[in-house]
Design an enzyme around this catalytic site. Structure first.
Site, mmCIF file in Angstrom:
data_model
loop_
_atom_site.group_PDB
_atom_site.id
_atom_site.type_symbol
_atom_site.label_atom_id
_atom_site.label_comp_id
_atom_site.label_asym_id
_atom_site.label_seq_id
_atom_site.Cartn_x
_atom_site.Cartn_y
_atom_site.Cartn_z
ATOM 1 N N ASN A 72 0.832 -1.207 0.000
ATOM 2 C CA ASN A 72 0.000 0.000 0.000
ATOM 3 C C ASN A 72 0.866 1.257 0.000
ATOM 4 O OD1 ASN A 72 -2.354 -1.481 0.086
ATOM 5 N ND2 ASN A 72 -2.716 -1.186 2.266
ATOM 6 N N ARG A 399 -10.935 -4.087 -14.037
ATOM 7 C CA ARG A 399 -9.812 -4.970 -13.709
ATOM 8 C C ARG A 399 -10.356 -6.388 -13.733
ATOM 9 N NH1 ARG A 399 -6.082 -1.335 -11.414
ATOM 10 N NH2 ARG A 399 -7.035 0.352 -10.188
ATOM 11 N N HIS A 459 -15.685 3.319 -14.597
ATOM 12 C CA HIS A 459 -15.473 2.514 -13.401
ATOM 13 C C HIS A 459 -16.692 1.659 -13.074
ATOM 14 C CE1 HIS A 459 -14.763 2.133 -8.880
ATOM 15 N NE2 HIS A 459 -13.631 1.710 -9.391
ATOM 16 N N TYR A 492 -12.347 -9.882 -1.566
ATOM 17 C CA TYR A 492 -12.978 -8.564 -1.499
ATOM 18 C C TYR A 492 -14.452 -8.784 -1.165
ATOM 19 C CZ TYR A 492 -9.198 -6.023 -3.978
ATOM 20 O OH TYR A 492 -8.014 -5.439 -4.350
ATOM 21 N N HIS A 616 -15.068 -3.762 0.296
ATOM 22 C CA HIS A 616 -15.128 -3.075 -0.992
ATOM 23 C C HIS A 616 -16.562 -2.769 -1.421
ATOM 24 C CE1 HIS A 616 -14.378 -2.764 -5.479
ATOM 25 N NE2 HIS A 616 -13.376 -2.062 -5.015
#
Length: 721
Positions: A72, A399, A459, A492, A616
């Site tokens: 990160n 992604r 997105h 996630y 998420h």
């Protein structure tokens, strides 16, 4: 004194009694209204590090959190520090929401990062390594090896490492070598036996080899030594007859903040490919080195790389904690989380095209990783690609990961003559190269590939299937909070809706026309689409809750997402809080609000949830005056309450219309509110306080709920049979 109201980011005064002179209060400055984004992100990463320090977590999982914290921090320097440094170089001084210049933010970042990397090292050396040794896992130095082990490692080095190494020296005939981003190197100070001049050489630690070497062939014995240290101990083989005066492990971080104007590019694909080429050679924003550096070598590197003291970080621990992955992957179950297999809900157990009947009869709300992503979302696209009645498939890919089953399904569908459209977001940070590859593969298979709306990053996580049925064309849609990525779906937490409701699917059809054509539609019936109507709808719903509260009706807002930085939304929330609206926000990462400030945000609470899975999912709730909270309005989708998401990206959020699905959402939100094990409460100064209960945490509870529901369904099915 009367409490000021917040309307547009300023403090306004109320009229006092006529018996006293009127006092005009000073406006609230942004420093009072907001916290700093960069500092908020570093605070988040410190919470990740706390998971490595937490003895309640399994030992190898703690080691993994140490690597996540380091990874990160790498991304933070590449993106955020890189951007701030570029502002400084260009002489641009935009202030942050809390009133800090780029220079001030860089100074404060350094003051926070140095203690953080010291805490990392302390956690590794003082806590985790001794704990590993108690479990017979030894991370050894060269000097700790026995004579036999040194001999074995030396043989391994000669056979597997030495041929791969490429020492690069610097002299009039050899220019300073290119050093790639985040690669670990050994800097070596050399001297010719007949000369006095110091020479610099660099040896790159090859990433193609395991970074920790098992020192025995016995797999039941867990003794490892660092590849970097093995190379360091055998440098004489690389520089025979030369004198090695000093050795310093170091690592560079390069800027990944682009200054390329892609919007004017005639070919976006070529522009992104060029940006990737330039990124490899981008300016260095950080140099990390081990303890006790060679002063001459450090000065040499700083001059060659044009760095200042503020760019240099001495690491008392490892240069890259992600290298410990080989240790984290050891097959020792009692040192890891108990394995969890996502459950397959009864609705998706039937094979084949029955999935369309299931969706048509009832909207499906999916909660990953508790409910299987592969058996629902992946299956939805796979079956659609094989079903001869399906005429068209449209998807957005942000992604998707390597060897993606979604890519294979879309290619198969195109080869069967279906109309297949795929929006591939080339500007997905750090996934550009992979996405370029998949875009090319899809185009070669006959898929219509588009790269989105000019000037906006797409997105949204949406998919549309158009199927020929007896009554005519029927549309099916998936709208989710996470990427179409099988790997990340396992760790996630995300939500998704599969629906055949015409009031939703008709909006999704129009949404894809917006993505692929030049549709300027701005009156979506149900979907919230950024940058079209999402911001105005969210702001209006917040203000509506304030009106409900002002008139004594039930008013409540609950929002869960990744990060928060949108000043107008913040001001609206402050106003709602002042009217008495109860507001709970679950923001995993940074949050630029100030909760709990008297007279401004007393009814506003911010919580960060950190644990086994990466939180998420994005879910939004507005009570809207409903007597029964389940009758309020629920939404899920791809957008955080960030300026970029609401104004500068293409996002999609869908309402939950089915009451049984609303009940499921309400149950999740109530579990978040009650959470004590994984929760960190945000204070008004931007710091966080851990709740720190020893009770089962949110993730453990949700895994158990999923298992229980699956068992009940299984028993019911067996009883029916």
């Amino acid at each position: 004194m009367n409490t000021p109201k917040v309307t547009s980011g300023k403090r306004t005064s109320k009229k006092r009694s006529t018996r006293k002179p009127k006092v005009v209060e000073h406006p609230l400055s942004s420093e009072n209204l907001f916290t700093n984004r960069e500092i908020g992100w570093l605070n988040f990463n410190r919470r990740v590090l706390a998971e490595a320090e937490d003895a309640r977590n399994p030992l190898l999982e703690r080691l993994k959190f140490l690597g996540i914290c380091g990874s990160n921090l790498d991304e933070f320097f590449m993106k955020r520090v890189g951007g701030l440094k570029r502002h400084v170089v260009y002489g641009i001084s935009p202030k942050s929401a809390d009133g800090k210049t780029p220079v001030q933010q860089l100074q404060e970042i350094r003051q926070i990062v140095i203690p953080m990397i010291q805490d990392q090292a302390k956690c590794f050396h003082k806590v985790l390594k001794p704990a590993l040794e108690k479990e017979n896992i030894f991370l050894l130095s060269w000097k700790d090896l026995s004579a036999k082990e040194k001999e074995d490692v030396k043989n391994y080095y000669n056979k597997n490492v030495f041929p791969v190494l490429t020492p690069l020296s610097v002299d009039p005939g050899h220019p300073f070598p290119f050093i790639s981003n985040l690669s670990v190197s050994l800097g070596v100070t050399l001297k010719h036996p007949q000369g006095e001049e110091k020479l610099f050489a660099r040896v790159k630690i090859p990433r193609v080899l395991p970074q920790w070497i098992r020192v025995t062939t016995d797999l039941t014995v867990n003794r490892f030594v660092s590849l970097t240290e093995v190379i360091q101990e055998n440098l004489e083989d690389l520089f025979p007859s030369m004198q090695v005066l000093g050795v310093m492990p170091f690592r560079l971080t390069r800027n990944a903040d682009s200054d390329q104007d892609q919007e004017d590019a005639e070919d976006l694909l070529e522009a992104i490919e060029e940006e990737l080429r330039q990124r490899r050679f981008a300016e260095v924003v950080r140099l990390e080195h081990g303890p006790n550096p060679d002063p001459w070598m450090l000065k040499f590197l700083m001059e060659e790389l044009e760095l200042t003291e503020d760019d240099i970080y001495e690491l008392p621990g490892e240069l890259d904690y992600t290298d410990l992955g080989v240790i984290c992957d050891l097959a020792i179950p009692n040192l890891k989380y108990e394995p969890f297999m996502p459950v397959v809900t009864p609705s998706f157990m039937e094979e084949g095209v029955g999935i369309f009947n299931v969706i048509k009869m009832h909207d499906q709300l999916l909660h990953h990783p508790y409910e299987s992503f592969s058996a629902s979302v992946e299956k939805f696209i796979r079956v659609a690609s094989e079903d001869p009645k399906v005429l068209a498939i449209k998807m957005t890919l942000y992604r998707t990961g390597d060897n993606s089953p979604f890519i294979r399904a879309l290619i198969r569908a195109a080869e069967q003559g279906k109309q297949v459209v795929c929006l591939v977001e080339l500007k997905a940070r750090f996934d550009e190269e992979r996405n370029i590859y998949w875009a090319t593969e899809l185009e070669n298979a006959g898929v219509h590939v588009v790269y989105g709306v000019v000037g906006l990053k797409t997105h949204a996580k949406t998919a549309l299937v158009v199927r020929q049925e007896l009554e005519g064309l029927k549309c099916y849609a998936h709208i989710g909070t996470g990427n179409y990525n099988v790997t990340t779906s396992r760790f996630y937490t995300d939500l998704g809706v599969l629906t055949a409701r015409e009031e939703i699917t008709s909006d999704v059809v129009e949404f894809f026309h917006f993505l692929t054509g030049r549709s300027l539609k701005n009156n979506y019936q149900n979907l919230l689409i950024a940058p079209v109507n999402m911001f105005t709808r969210f702001k209006a719903m917040i203000e509506r809750e304030a009106e409900h509260a002002a008139h004594g009706r039930p008013a409540q807002i609950i929002a869960k997402f990744n990060n928060f930085e949108e000043n107008d939304i913040a001001v609206a929330l402050y106003g709602a809080s002042q009217k008495g609206v109860s507001i709970d926000m679950f923001v995993r990462g940074f949050c630029c609000l100030r909760p709990g400030v008297k007279g401004m945000s007393e009814n506003l609470r911010v919580t960060s949830l950190i644990g086994r899975f990466l939180e998420h999912s994005r879910i939004f709730y507005f009570r809207n005056g409903a007597a029964d909270p389940v009758d309020g309005e629920f939404f899920i989708g791809s957008a955080d309450w960030m300026y970029r998401n609401l104004h500068a990206r293409v996002e999609a959020i869908v309402p939950i219309l089915d009451r049984s699905l609303k009940e499921k959402c309400w149950e999740l939100l109530q579990l978040c509110i009650k959470e004590q094990r994984q929760a960190w409460q945000m204070n008004s100064d931007g710091s966080y306080t851990r709740k720190n209960s020893n009770e089962a945490g949110l993730h453990q509870i949700l895994m158990q709920i999923a298992k229980t529901k699956a068992k009940i369904a299984e028993d019911a099915s067996a009883h029916t049979e």
